[in-house]
Design a protein around this motif. Structure first.
Motif, PDB file in Angstrom:
ATOM      1  N   ARG A  45      25.805 -48.381 -16.238  1.00 48.55           N
ATOM      2  CA  ARG A  45      24.578 -48.929 -15.668  1.00 48.55           C
ATOM      3  C   ARG A  45      24.706 -49.110 -14.163  1.00 48.55           C
ATOM      4  NH1 ARG A  45      27.796 -52.642 -17.776  1.00 48.55           N
ATOM      5  NH2 ARG A  45      28.374 -54.406 -16.451  1.00 48.55           N
ATOM      6  N   VAL A  46      23.593 -49.509 -13.559  1.00 48.88           N
ATOM      7  CA  VAL A  46      23.578 -49.897 -12.153  1.00 48.88           C
ATOM      8  C   VAL A  46      23.454 -51.410 -12.091  1.00 48.88           C
ATOM      9  CG1 VAL A  46      22.316 -49.727  -9.978  1.00 48.88           C
ATOM     10  CG2 VAL A  46      22.532 -47.725 -11.454  1.00 48.88           C
ATOM     11  N   GLU A  47      24.226 -52.026 -11.223  1.00 46.60           N
ATOM     12  CA  GLU A  47      24.266 -53.478 -11.174  1.00 46.60           C
ATOM     13  C   GLU A  47      24.265 -53.913  -9.719  1.00 46.60           C
ATOM     14  OE1 GLU A  47      27.068 -55.332 -14.185  1.00 46.60           O
ATOM     15  OE2 GLU A  47      27.906 -56.004 -12.285  1.00 46.60           O
ATOM     16  N   GLN A  48      23.572 -55.025  -9.426  1.00 47.66           N
ATOM     17  CA  GLN A  48      23.640 -55.524  -8.048  1.00 47.66           C
ATOM     18  C   GLN A  48      24.869 -56.410  -7.910  1.00 47.66           C
ATOM     19  OE1 GLN A  48      20.313 -57.770  -6.515  1.00 47.66           O
ATOM     20  NE2 GLN A  48      20.805 -57.129  -4.422  1.00 47.66           N
ATOM     21  N   VAL A  49      25.626 -56.190  -6.858  1.00 51.03           N
ATOM     22  CA  VAL A  49      26.865 -56.964  -6.700  1.00 51.03           C
ATOM     23  C   VAL A  49      26.853 -57.779  -5.419  1.00 51.03           C
ATOM     24  CG1 VAL A  49      28.320 -55.477  -8.098  1.00 51.03           C
ATOM     25  CG2 VAL A  49      27.989 -54.927  -5.697  1.00 51.03           C
ATOM     26  N   GLY A  50      25.857 -57.611  -4.585  1.00 55.17           N
ATOM     27  CA  GLY A  50      25.790 -58.386  -3.357  1.00 55.17           C
ATOM     28  C   GLY A  50      24.493 -58.041  -2.669  1.00 55.17           C
ATOM     29  N   GLU A  51      24.242 -58.698  -1.556  1.00 56.27           N
ATOM     30  CA  GLU A  51      23.023 -58.378  -0.839  1.00 56.27           C
ATOM     31  C   GLU A  51      23.122 -56.942  -0.337  1.00 56.27           C
ATOM     32  OE1 GLU A  51      20.396 -60.024   2.872  1.00 56.27           O
ATOM     33  OE2 GLU A  51      22.133 -61.179   2.247  1.00 56.27           O
ATOM     34  N   ASN A  52      22.174 -56.135  -0.683  1.00 50.97           N
ATOM     35  CA  ASN A  52      22.169 -54.715  -0.320  1.00 50.97           C
ATOM     36  C   ASN A  52      23.376 -53.943  -0.842  1.00 50.97           C
ATOM     37  OD1 ASN A  52      19.771 -55.021   1.115  1.00 50.97           O
ATOM     38  ND2 ASN A  52      20.902 -55.743   2.912  1.00 50.97           N
ATOM     39  N   GLU A  53      23.987 -54.455  -1.908  1.00 52.31           N
ATOM     40  CA  GLU A  53      25.133 -53.735  -2.477  1.00 52.31           C
ATOM     41  C   GLU A  53      24.967 -53.603  -3.981  1.00 52.31           C
ATOM     42  OE1 GLU A  53      28.889 -55.470  -1.443  1.00 52.31           O
ATOM     43  OE2 GLU A  53      28.221 -55.740   0.622  1.00 52.31           O
ATOM     44  N   TYR A  54      25.162 -52.386  -4.428  1.00 49.03           N
ATOM     45  CA  TYR A  54      25.024 -52.124  -5.858  1.00 49.03           C
ATOM     46  C   TYR A  54      26.244 -51.378  -6.361  1.00 49.03           C
ATOM     47  CZ  TYR A  54      20.168 -53.523  -5.478  1.00 49.03           C
ATOM     48  OH  TYR A  54      19.026 -54.248  -5.281  1.00 49.03           O
ATOM     49  N   ALA A  55      26.531 -51.573  -7.633  1.00 47.87           N
ATOM     50  CA  ALA A  55      27.597 -50.815  -8.278  1.00 47.87           C
ATOM     51  C   ALA A  55      26.967 -49.971  -9.367  1.00 47.87           C
ATOM     52  CB  ALA A  55      28.626 -51.752  -8.878  1.00 47.87           C
ATOM     53  N   ALA A  56      27.400 -48.709  -9.470  1.00 48.38           N
ATOM     54  CA  ALA A  56      26.902 -47.839 -10.532  1.00 48.38           C
ATOM     55  C   ALA A  56      28.104 -47.404 -11.362  1.00 48.38           C
ATOM     56  CB  ALA A  56      26.185 -46.637  -9.943  1.00 48.38           C
ATOM     57  N   TYR A  57      28.104 -47.784 -12.627  1.00 46.66           N
ATOM     58  CA  TYR A  57      29.198 -47.390 -13.526  1.00 46.66           C
ATOM     59  C   TYR A  57      28.751 -46.159 -14.293  1.00 46.66           C
ATOM     60  CZ  TYR A  57      30.725 -51.994 -12.233  1.00 46.66           C
ATOM     61  OH  TYR A  57      31.094 -53.078 -11.494  1.00 46.66           O
ATOM     62  N   GLN A  70      31.033 -37.217 -19.793  1.00 45.70           N
ATOM     63  CA  GLN A  70      31.610 -36.730 -21.046  1.00 45.70           C
ATOM     64  C   GLN A  70      30.934 -35.426 -21.382  1.00 45.70           C
ATOM     65  OE1 GLN A  70      30.009 -40.315 -23.130  1.00 45.70           O
ATOM     66  NE2 GLN A  70      29.531 -38.804 -24.698  1.00 45.70           N
ATOM     67  N   THR A  71      31.534 -34.628 -22.256  1.00 39.70           N
ATOM     68  CA  THR A  71      30.961 -33.311 -22.578  1.00 39.70           C
ATOM     69  C   THR A  71      29.617 -33.519 -23.246  1.00 39.70           C
ATOM     70  OG1 THR A  71      32.238 -33.418 -24.578  1.00 39.70           O
ATOM     71  CG2 THR A  71      33.142 -32.052 -22.823  1.00 39.70           C
ATOM     72  N   PHE A  72      28.542 -33.080 -22.785  1.00 43.10           N
ATOM     73  CA  PHE A  72      28.254 -32.465 -21.500  1.00 43.10           C
ATOM     74  C   PHE A  72      27.108 -33.247 -20.854  1.00 43.10           C
ATOM     75  CE2 PHE A  72      29.962 -29.072 -24.226  1.00 43.10           C
ATOM     76  CZ  PHE A  72      31.069 -28.732 -23.481  1.00 43.10           C
ATOM     77  N   ILE A  73      27.315 -34.559 -20.709  1.00 43.49           N
ATOM     78  CA  ILE A  73      26.288 -35.431 -20.133  1.00 43.49           C
ATOM     79  C   ILE A  73      26.919 -36.457 -19.193  1.00 43.49           C
ATOM     80  CG2 ILE A  73      24.592 -35.312 -22.011  1.00 43.49           C
ATOM     81  CD1 ILE A  73      25.781 -38.010 -22.993  1.00 43.49           C
ATOM     82  N   PHE A  74      26.043 -37.057 -18.396  1.00 44.98           N
ATOM     83  CA  PHE A  74      26.429 -38.239 -17.627  1.00 44.98           C
ATOM     84  C   PHE A  74      25.683 -39.432 -18.207  1.00 44.98           C
ATOM     85  CE2 PHE A  74      26.888 -34.813 -14.490  1.00 44.98           C
ATOM     86  CZ  PHE A  74      28.151 -35.063 -14.005  1.00 44.98           C
ATOM     87  N   GLN A  75      26.336 -40.576 -18.226  1.00 45.09           N
ATOM     88  CA  GLN A  75      25.660 -41.815 -18.592  1.00 45.09           C
ATOM     89  C   GLN A  75      25.813 -42.786 -17.444  1.00 45.09           C
ATOM     90  OE1 GLN A  75      28.068 -42.262 -22.277  1.00 45.09           O
ATOM     91  NE2 GLN A  75      26.127 -43.050 -23.044  1.00 45.09           N
ATOM     92  N   PRO A  76      24.802 -43.508 -17.006  1.00 46.91           N
ATOM     93  CA  PRO A  76      23.413 -43.390 -17.463  1.00 46.91           C
ATOM     94  C   PRO A  76      22.757 -42.150 -16.885  1.00 46.91           C
ATOM     95  CG  PRO A  76      23.578 -44.964 -15.662  1.00 46.91           C
ATOM     96  CD  PRO A  76      24.968 -44.504 -15.943  1.00 46.91           C
ATOM     97  N   ASP A  77      21.625 -41.785 -17.455  1.00 51.21           N
ATOM     98  CA  ASP A  77      20.870 -40.654 -16.929  1.00 51.21           C
ATOM     99  C   ASP A  77      19.407 -40.928 -17.164  1.00 51.21           C
ATOM    100  OD1 ASP A  77      20.336 -38.180 -15.801  1.00 51.21           O
ATOM    101  OD2 ASP A  77      20.328 -37.206 -17.771  1.00 51.21           O
ATOM    102  N   PRO A  78      18.562 -40.985 -16.165  1.00 51.72           N
ATOM    103  CA  PRO A  78      18.885 -40.887 -14.742  1.00 51.72           C
ATOM    104  C   PRO A  78      19.562 -42.157 -14.220  1.00 51.72           C
ATOM    105  CG  PRO A  78      16.586 -41.429 -15.021  1.00 51.72           C
ATOM    106  CD  PRO A  78      17.127 -41.199 -16.400  1.00 51.72           C
ATOM    107  N   ILE A  79      20.210 -42.010 -13.083  1.00 53.07           N
ATOM    108  CA  ILE A  79      20.803 -43.151 -12.397  1.00 53.07           C
ATOM    109  C   ILE A  79      19.795 -43.587 -11.333  1.00 53.07           C
ATOM    110  CG2 ILE A  79      22.740 -43.952 -10.998  1.00 53.07           C
ATOM    111  CD1 ILE A  79      24.384 -41.622 -12.192  1.00 53.07           C
ATOM    112  N   GLU A  80      19.225 -44.760 -11.518  1.00 54.81           N
ATOM    113  CA  GLU A  80      18.203 -45.229 -10.568  1.00 54.81           C
ATOM    114  C   GLU A  80      18.826 -46.198  -9.584  1.00 54.81           C
ATOM    115  OE1 GLU A  80      15.142 -46.814 -13.015  1.00 54.81           O
ATOM    116  OE2 GLU A  80      14.386 -44.835 -13.575  1.00 54.81           O
ATOM    117  N   ILE A  81      18.659 -45.896  -8.307  1.00 60.91           N
ATOM    118  CA  ILE A  81      19.262 -46.732  -7.263  1.00 60.91           C
ATOM    119  C   ILE A  81      18.276 -46.915  -6.115  1.00 60.91           C
ATOM    120  CG2 ILE A  81      21.696 -46.210  -7.720  1.00 60.91           C
ATOM    121  CD1 ILE A  81      21.503 -44.005  -5.647  1.00 60.91           C
ATOM    122  N   PRO A  82      18.440 -48.001  -5.341  1.00 57.48           N
ATOM    123  CA  PRO A  82      17.546 -48.217  -4.209  1.00 57.48           C
ATOM    124  C   PRO A  82      18.030 -47.497  -2.950  1.00 57.48           C
ATOM    125  CG  PRO A  82      18.970 -50.111  -4.481  1.00 57.48           C
ATOM    126  CD  PRO A  82      19.345 -49.147  -5.573  1.00 57.48           C
ATOM    127  N   ALA A  83      17.096 -47.082  -2.121  1.00 53.13           N
ATOM    128  CA  ALA A  83      17.445 -46.480  -0.833  1.00 53.13           C
ATOM    129  C   ALA A  83      17.955 -47.568   0.117  1.00 53.13           C
ATOM    130  CB  ALA A  83      16.225 -45.797  -0.230  1.00 53.13           C
TER     131      ALA A  83
END
Lengths: 266, 585
Positions: A59-71, A75-88
């Motif tokens: 998932r995508v997680e907020q970890v600080g002001e203007n800071e995010y972590a995406a885990y 794996q064959t043959f996908i990425f998780q999460p999909d789509p990965i939604e993040i802020p500009a």
């Protein structure tokens, strides 16, 4: 050792060039702060990913002001999460690992590039200046379906981006005269409080409630409708919070018929 | 005119011819696989299933960069040692023994790869006979054990070849006390020292980790460790491909130009630098890998940059030797001497064009080596662009050009089709310019390497100049020209072998250098010393990263099972995918 004069000049020139290359790269690392993927992260066994706090639910997680972590798990043959939604315009740190074989994590045309190695976690921090969609591909051969392994990174503008999650439920059936309770849960994954309005409709009855959800927390709202007013039969319900919507049906069943109708919720 | 190699050393010539034959067979299959890929990945002509593409890709890599290059190397080096020491091996049966091991090894690896084309591969050693793991065989992708056994035998054969040449040299030294090592033998011995040191990585990786694991003797391995051990070997091996070309540039090209080598001492320095620096740089292939500290990547980067030095020295010496030759032939002026070079000689023109492409490939290599720029190009099509400029042209074109000079001396037959040969080397050059131009540009917009279908659903490449269609057309055109050129070469070689009623018109003597070994200090020939320093550098560069990887996740990893790439695995995967898909939604 006898070396021709021209050759001495050539060697000196070559050495200057070599040292020059090293200096520019060092400047890139120290001056511009382009860090390499390193060994800062703990290792994690692939068969323990499901129980892991971070990779158990990629998932995508907020970890600080203007800071995010995406885990991200490859794996064959996908990425998780999909789509990965993040802020500009925010610092996004990707943590990438693999569940099975060695994969790649690459956004073509950018410098987002890492290997996903089972057991290891690659960490890289990036920032997107503009909203938009970017393809994410596996660029290391990982087996017969390698060429189908792609994901999507959706960069949203800062205003538009949120980590809100909405869920809602009602009983499948109620008897006439009973109250219909619609429970809505709003989760705010961001650090700042979320101020929003919950709108709900059950049959032809409408409800509205302002709501403030603190950072990294969850709030419940309950709306109550009178089944007698709605009458016997199936009634649609809807809950909306910002752009999120949940829908379902509730059936008012008269006491004589014992029919079970399938409610719908998600 | 002196006696031909085949007349002076018929027994050794037989071995060299056998090695070249193996090399050229591999070259033919590899080239065929190359054009299949060029047409498939550009979606111009697809006649195989995309799953089989990876069988083709594995074959292309193994047949060309393992079999073609190394079989040619052992043939060329056997010629170089014999000719420059003027004596054969101590025991030619040993020589045939190592050749046999290499041949058996490559045969086993080849059938395990080619079985990937079968719908129902046979079961061998408890697993389906397949090896769709590419030539880098990153675990936990798993091939049939036979593939690893084949590679191991091939490597052992190559080791024994090196030992054989050292024995020959020791015997020569006893007969010629106090003499300097002849230059070509010096090049052979230093190349093999480099190989002994660098191949330890892959040999440990195969014998200790991957082979026992594929035979289910061990249950798990550490994928980062086996990958790091591969690249311990993996950058040294590119110089192992390149140094036969260097040997030809230093010894044969000056003569073809009509002159002599400019400097013998610097040639020795160059080869020593390769011994010292070609192994402690392997981590530059792993800039994007987690689990290796940034500092170690930095060390690998600086070592890599210094590895430019021997290639810069080579550029100088080779061009200076060519200029010397041209002036001997009456060339004048600052640049007009270029016209006096023997451009109608395919052996010369091939090597000169190969050198030109090598210079360009070298600059792209600097980009790859720059660790922070590497983010842009790692595993993009840029990288095969670089590889095809280097091993695919600097080495391959030099070896083909060298064959036009050497094969007549090995067979006693005149080269057939000298004009066609000239056309062939120029065609290769044109083909590689189209293909690598496309690969470099496509790589910069992010087209990945090693994939059957670089066309994706979710996005399109942003090509600033031209279009994807144009890039694909160039890649396919270049690949086709290269294939035609390769086939022409093989046909000319075949015709030359059967051209019995002829006398070759090559002169096999190589003139001494302008500045001979007497101009260099004796210490250059102290091979023990250089090996010792090289060993120390490798320990410095690799001890801590390897210790770190083992300390982090163990010698045998954290329960990493094999991942066989077979049809059953595909079904299993698809099932797994559905299952995961259901969980996600």
């Amino acid at each position: 050792m006898r070396i021709h004069q021209y050759e001495k000049i050539w060697i000196a020139g070559a050495m200057i060039l070599i040292v020059g290359f090293i200096v520019t790269i060092t400047y890139g690392s120290v001056g511009l702060g382009i860090t390499m993927i390193g060994d800062e992260e703990e290792t994690i066994a692939p068969d323990e990913l499901n129980d892991d706090e971070q990779f158990g639910e990629p998932r995508v997680e907020q970890v600080g002001e203007n800071e995010y972590a995406a885990y991200v798990v490859a794996q064959t043959f996908i990425f998780q999460p999909d789509p990965i939604e993040i802020p500009a315009n925010n610092e996004i740190t990707f943590y990438v690992t693999s569940r099975d074989v060695i994969h790649g994590f690459y956004v073509p045309g950018t410098n987002i590039n890492a290997m996903a190695i089972p057991g290891q976690v690659a960490e890289l921090t990036v920032e997107f200046d503009e909203p938009g969609e970017h393809g994410l591909i596996c660029h290391e051969y990982c087996g017969s379906g390698h060429h189908t392994m792609e994901g999507l990174i959706v960069v949203q503008s800062e205003d538009e981006f949120d980590l809100t999650e909405l869920s809602a439920e009602t009983p499948d059936t109620v008897a006439p005269g009973e109250q219909i309770q619609l429970n809505a849960t709003v989760e705010n994954g961001q650090l700042e409080p979320l101020e929003t309005t919950v709108n709900a409709e059950i049959g032809d009855q409408t409800f509205q409630q302002d709501l403030t959800v603190d950072g990294k927390s969850t709030q419940n709202v309950t709306f109550t409708a009178d089944s007698t007013q709605l009458g016997v039969g199936e009634h649609d319900w809807t809950v909306t919070v910002d752009d999120y919507e949940e829908t379902g049906t509730v059936e008012v069943v008269s006491n004589e018929t014992d029919e079970q109708a399938g409610g719908d919720e998600s | 005119m002196t006696a031909l190699f085949v007349d002076e050393y018929p027994a050794e010539a037989r071995l060299v011819k056998a090695a070249f034959l193996s090399s050229f067979i591999a070259f033919g299959i590899g080239a065929l696989f190359g054009i299949i890929q060029a047409l498939h990945r550009t979606d111009i002509f697809r006649f195989i299933d995309s799953i089989k593409y990876y069988t083709v890709l594995t074959g292309h890599g193994v047949f060309l960069v393992i079999a073609f290059t190394i079989f040619f190397l052992v043939g060329l080096y056997q010629w170089a040692v014999t000719d420059s020491l003027e004596r054969g091996p101590v025991d030619i049966r040993f020589t045939w023994f190592w050749y046999g091991l290499m041949a058996i090894g490559s045969f086993l690896a080849a059938i395990s790869i080619l079985a990937g084309f079968l719908e129902q591969p046979p079961m061998v050693l408890g697993a389906e006979l397949r090896a769709n793991v590419l030539f880098t065989f990153y675990a936990p992708l798993e091939a049939n054990p036979l593939y690893y056994i084949g590679l191991a035998l091939f490597l052992v054969g190559t080791w024994l070849a090196g030992i054989d040449w050292f024995r020959t040299w020791w015997a020569w030294r006893d007969e010629n006390p106090g003499e300097r090592i002849p230059l070509r033998t010096f090049m052979v011995l230093t190349t093999m020292m480099m190989f002994f040191l660098g191949s330890v990585g892959v040999i440990v990786s195969i014998l200790v980790f991957i082979l026992p694991w594929s035979l289910e003797i061990t249950e798990s391995l550490n994928p980062l460790l086996t990958r790091t051990l591969f690249w311990f070997f993996g950058h040294m091996i590119v110089y192992f491909w390149l140094l036969p070309a260097y040997l030809l540039w230093y010894s044969v090209l000056p003569k073809l130009s009509g002159g002599r080598l400019f400097s013998d001492p610097l040639a020795r320095v160059v080869f020593i630098l390769f011994v010292l620096l070609s192994t402690p740089v392997g981590i530059h292939h792993q800039y994007m890998d987690p689990g290796i500290a940034e500092g170690f990547k930095f060390i690998a980067m600086t070592n890599t940059m210094f590895l430019l030095l021997p290639s810069f020295l080579t550029a100088f010496t080779v061009v200076a030797s060519m200029e010397h030759g041209a002036r001997q032939r009456g060339g004048e002026g600052r640049f007009n001497w270029l016209q006096a070079l023997p451009w109608r000689n395919p052996a010369f023109t091939g090597m000169a064009l190969a050198g030109l492409v090598f210079a360009f490939g070298g600059f792209t290599g600097i980009v790859n080596a720059g660790m922070n720029i590497n983010y842009l190009v790692h595993n993009a099509l840029w990288i095969p662009g670089h590889i095809h400029a280097q091993v695919g042209t600097a080495t391959a074109l030099t070896l083909m050009a060298g064959s036009y000079w050497l094969v007549p001396q090995l067979t006693g037959n005149r080269l057939v089709g000298r004009q066609v040969a000239l056309f062939q080397v120029v065609l290769w050059f044109v083909g590689i310019v189209f293909m690598t131009n496309s690969m470099f540009r496509a790589g910069l917009v992010g087209v990945p390497r090693r994939t059957a279908e670089p066309q994706y659903q979710g996005f399109e490449y942003d090509v600033p100049v031209g279009s994807m269609g144009e890039l694909n057309a160039q890649l396919a055109l270049g690949g086709t020209l290269l294939f035609i050129s390769a086939m022409l070469f093989l046909v000319l070689m075949l015709l030359t072998v059967f051209n019995n009623d002829s006398e070759p018109i090559v002169d096999g003597t190589l003139p001494p250098a302008l500045s001979g070994p007497e101009d260099s200090p004796q210490v250059l020939d102290n091979l023990r010393l250089w090996f010792g320093i090289a060993f120390a550098l490798v320990v410095l560069a690799y001890a801590l990263p390897l210790a770190g990887i083992v300390a982090q996740s163990g010698l045998f990893g954290q329960d990493i099972p094999p991942f066989p790439v077979s049809s059953e695995a595909v079904m299993y995967l698809e099932f797994g995918l559905d299952y995961v898909g259901a969980l996600v939604t």
